[in-house]
Enzyme design. Structure first.
Site, PDB file in Angstrom:
ATOM      1  N   HIS A   1     -27.470   3.179 -33.535  1.00 42.25           N
ATOM      2  CA  HIS A   1     -27.163   4.258 -32.602  1.00 42.25           C
ATOM      3  C   HIS A   1     -28.047   4.099 -31.366  1.00 42.25           C
ATOM      4  O   HIS A   1     -27.641   3.499 -30.384  1.00 42.25           O
ATOM      5  CB  HIS A   1     -27.355   5.620 -33.292  1.00 42.25           C
TER       6      HIS A   1
ATOM      7  N   CYS B   1     -33.652  10.106 -36.586  1.00 45.42           N
ATOM      8  CA  CYS B   1     -33.428  10.599 -35.221  1.00 45.42           C
ATOM      9  C   CYS B   1     -32.192  11.489 -35.116  1.00 45.42           C
ATOM     10  O   CYS B   1     -32.252  12.585 -34.584  1.00 45.42           O
ATOM     11  CB  CYS B   1     -33.356   9.427 -34.262  1.00 45.42           C
ATOM     12  N   HIS B   2     -31.052  10.996 -35.622  1.00 42.13           N
ATOM     13  CA  HIS B   2     -29.831  11.799 -35.524  1.00 42.13           C
ATOM     14  C   HIS B   2     -29.033  11.786 -36.814  1.00 42.13           C
ATOM     15  O   HIS B   2     -27.845  12.075 -36.832  1.00 42.13           O
ATOM     16  CB  HIS B   2     -28.957  11.303 -34.359  1.00 42.13           C
ATOM     17  N   GLY B   3     -29.662  11.374 -37.894  1.00 45.05           N
ATOM     18  CA  GLY B   3     -29.052  11.524 -39.208  1.00 45.05           C
ATOM     19  C   GLY B   3     -28.071  10.450 -39.643  1.00 45.05           C
ATOM     20  O   GLY B   3     -27.294  10.672 -40.578  1.00 45.05           O
TER      21      GLY B   3
END
Ligand code: FES
Length: 203
Positions: free
Chosen positions: A132, A161-163
């Site tokens: 990502h 960070c964002h799963g």
């Protein structure tokens, strides 16, 4: 000869790499081994040039991960257990790219385009950088319900960070921000217990 352990840090707190900083700062910072791998010792000159690095995996036990630095990136070497390998074929329907067909030249060399994403089933070699935005995912090898993961978690990696989540082959699950599987770098076996990372063709 200097002690090969002198530039290694066995410190789980250092296992979170952010590539933006590691590119500039990691050369000379040594490599992080979890657990300790005895004879990883590329020369400073080789590391500075981004040369291929040799890794002795004889001390790596099933279920353990070592991290080596190659071209400023953390490369994970994981010896998967028979149980972890047995989970992989069951996960296809939950994965975004189970057969590593997306951008294969970028993420998956030909010899890793299989259900294990590896040359030999037990040993996974992947770049430990989320596809990502470049954070370093954390080990979540233990299956089952736990914080931030689904109740049927099979074991794998979670990017804090964002799963984004990845299985034990570095394959990304559906419905998370990361678009691609973790990158498999070029590598080959020099012997049963020695790998070279950064090279995959015999001279
Ligand atoms: S950087 Fe990994 S989920 Fe965003």
């Amino acid at each position: 000869m200097t002690d090969p352990r002198s530039d290694q840090q066995i410190d789980s707190g250092k296992r979170t790499w952010i590539i933006a900083s590691s590119c500039a700062g990691a050369v000379g910072a040594g490599f992080v081994a979890v657990p300790f791998v005895s004879s990883f010792q590329p020369s400073e000159r080789a590391r500075a040039a981004g040369a291929a690095v040799e890794v002795d995996i004889s001390a790596l036990k099933p279920g353990e991960r070592a991290t080596v630095e190659w071209r400023g990136k953390p490369v994970w070497v994981i010896r998967r257990t028979p149980e972890q390998l047995a989970e992989l074929p069951k996960l296809d329907s939950q994965l975004a790219d189970p057969n590593s067909l997306r951008k294969p030249d970028e993420f998956t060399p030909e010899y890793a385009r299989n259900g294990y994403r590896s040359r030999k089933p037990e040993l996974l070699v992947v770049v430990g950088i989320c596809t990502h935005l470049g954070c370093s995912p954390s080990d979540k090898f233990v299956p089952g319900p736990q914080a931030s993961l689904p109740n049927d978690w099979p074991g794998g990696f979670l990017c804090p960070c964002h799963g984004s989540t990845f299985d034990m082959a570095g394959r990304v699950f559906k419905g998370v921000p990361a678009p691609d599987n973790l990158e498999v770098p070029p590598y080959m076996y020099l012997s049963d217990n020695r790998l070279i990372i950064g090279e995959d063709k015999k001279a």
